[in-house]
Design a protein around this motif. Structure first.
Motif, PDB file in Angstrom:
ATOM      1  N   ALA A   1       0.943  -1.027  -0.106  1.00 12.09           N
ATOM      2  CA  ALA A   1       0.006   0.658   0.373  1.00 12.09           C
ATOM      3  C   ALA A   1       0.969   0.897   0.223  1.00 12.09           C
ATOM      4  CB  ALA A   1      -0.522   0.542   1.372  1.00 12.09           C
ATOM      5  N   ASP A   2       1.834   1.247   0.664  1.00 10.43           N
ATOM      6  CA  ASP A   2       2.758   2.433   1.143  1.00 10.43           C
ATOM      7  C   ASP A   2       3.520   2.734  -0.614  1.00 10.43           C
ATOM      8  OD1 ASP A   2       1.962   2.930   3.376  1.00 10.43           O
ATOM      9  OD2 ASP A   2       4.304   2.454   4.380  1.00 10.43           O
ATOM     10  N   LEU A   3       4.272   1.505  -1.434  1.00 10.65           N
ATOM     11  CA  LEU A   3       4.675   1.302  -2.404  1.00 10.65           C
ATOM     12  C   LEU A   3       3.441   2.248  -3.469  1.00 10.65           C
ATOM     13  CD1 LEU A   3       6.557  -1.818  -2.423  1.00 10.65           C
ATOM     14  CD2 LEU A   3       7.704   0.808  -2.347  1.00 10.65           C
ATOM     15  N   GLU A   4       2.206   1.203  -3.692  1.00 12.68           N
ATOM     16  CA  GLU A   4       1.024   1.988  -4.486  1.00 12.68           C
ATOM     17  C   GLU A   4       1.237   3.518  -4.205  1.00 12.68           C
ATOM     18  OE1 GLU A   4      -2.377  -0.802  -3.200  1.00 12.68           O
ATOM     19  OE2 GLU A   4      -0.691  -1.757  -5.138  1.00 12.68           O
ATOM     20  N   GLU A   5       1.710   4.337  -2.771  1.00 12.67           N
ATOM     21  CA  GLU A   5       1.362   5.005  -3.042  1.00 12.67           C
ATOM     22  C   GLU A   5       2.130   6.507  -3.518  1.00 12.67           C
ATOM     23  OE1 GLU A   5       0.680   8.264   1.167  1.00 12.67           O
ATOM     24  OE2 GLU A   5      -0.661   6.374   1.183  1.00 12.67           O
ATOM     25  N   GLN A   6       3.713   5.806  -3.193  1.00 10.02           N
ATOM     26  CA  GLN A   6       4.405   6.441  -3.854  1.00 10.02           C
ATOM     27  C   GLN A   6       4.605   6.338  -5.093  1.00 10.02           C
ATOM     28  OE1 GLN A   6       8.024   4.605  -2.167  1.00 10.02           O
ATOM     29  NE2 GLN A   6       7.722   4.664   0.024  1.00 10.02           N
ATOM     30  N   ILE A   7       4.077   5.381  -5.868  1.00  4.82           N
ATOM     31  CA  ILE A   7       4.103   5.841  -7.596  1.00  4.82           C
ATOM     32  C   ILE A   7       3.521   6.384  -7.980  1.00  4.82           C
ATOM     33  CG2 ILE A   7       4.116   3.991  -9.522  1.00  4.82           C
ATOM     34  CD1 ILE A   7       4.891   1.608  -7.337  1.00  4.82           C
ATOM     35  N   THR A   8       1.681   6.566  -7.078  1.00  2.72           N
ATOM     36  CA  THR A   8       0.247   7.443  -7.464  1.00  2.72           C
ATOM     37  C   THR A   8       0.942   8.723  -7.246  1.00  2.72           C
ATOM     38  OG1 THR A   8      -0.035   7.199  -5.590  1.00  2.72           O
ATOM     39  CG2 THR A   8      -1.057   5.917  -6.885  1.00  2.72           C
TER      40      THR A   8
END
Length: 137
Positions: free
Chosen positions: A129-136
């Motif tokens: 979830a943290d990585l997805e947030e950083q990507i977006t």
């Protein structure tokens, strides 16, 4: 004295063979699908034929009757060694496992999953979830 090689008899005797010692009425109930009447009949039939000895054990359960316990006689052991149980045993035979032991193993695995694997999955889910947030961003 000979006995009929019925599925019920094979199921009953397979429990004695698997336990490698005495088996109580409760053991037979847990390890076969024989109903109470069929279990009592097998005790009586096999004792009369000299295949098992039956003892009555004190039992602290709710029943007022003592617990029956079957032990193979020498004739019973010879019968099993002769291949009596080699035929298909049918729907009366269950897996020769102790349900209480199996339930304890399930509880142990459940605790392991809850205490170890679940926490790992939770941590990894948060990281994704943290990585997805950083990507977006």
């Amino acid at each position: 004295m000979s006995i009929n090689n019925t599925p019920e008899t094979r199921a009953f005797l397979s429990v004695l063979e698997a336990m490698d010692g005495p088996a109580t009425m409760a053991d037979i109930r847990k390890r076969t699908s024989l109903n109470e009447d069929k279990r009592h009949y097998q005790f009586k039939k096999l004792e009369k034929a000299g295949i098992i000895n039956v003892e009555y054990k004190e039992w602290g359960g709710t029943s007022t009757a003592p617990m029956k316990e079957a032990q193979l006689t020498e004739s019973g052991e010879e019968l099993l060694e002769s291949g009596f149980l080699d035929e298909e045993t049918s729907e009366f035979e269950r897996a020769n496992v102790d349900i209480v032991e199996l339930a304890e193993e399930v509880r142990t695995y459940n605790e392991f999953l809850k205490n170890s694997v679940y926490e790992d999955v939770k941590t990894l889910t948060k990281r994704v979830a943290d990585l997805e947030e950083q990507i977006t961003k």
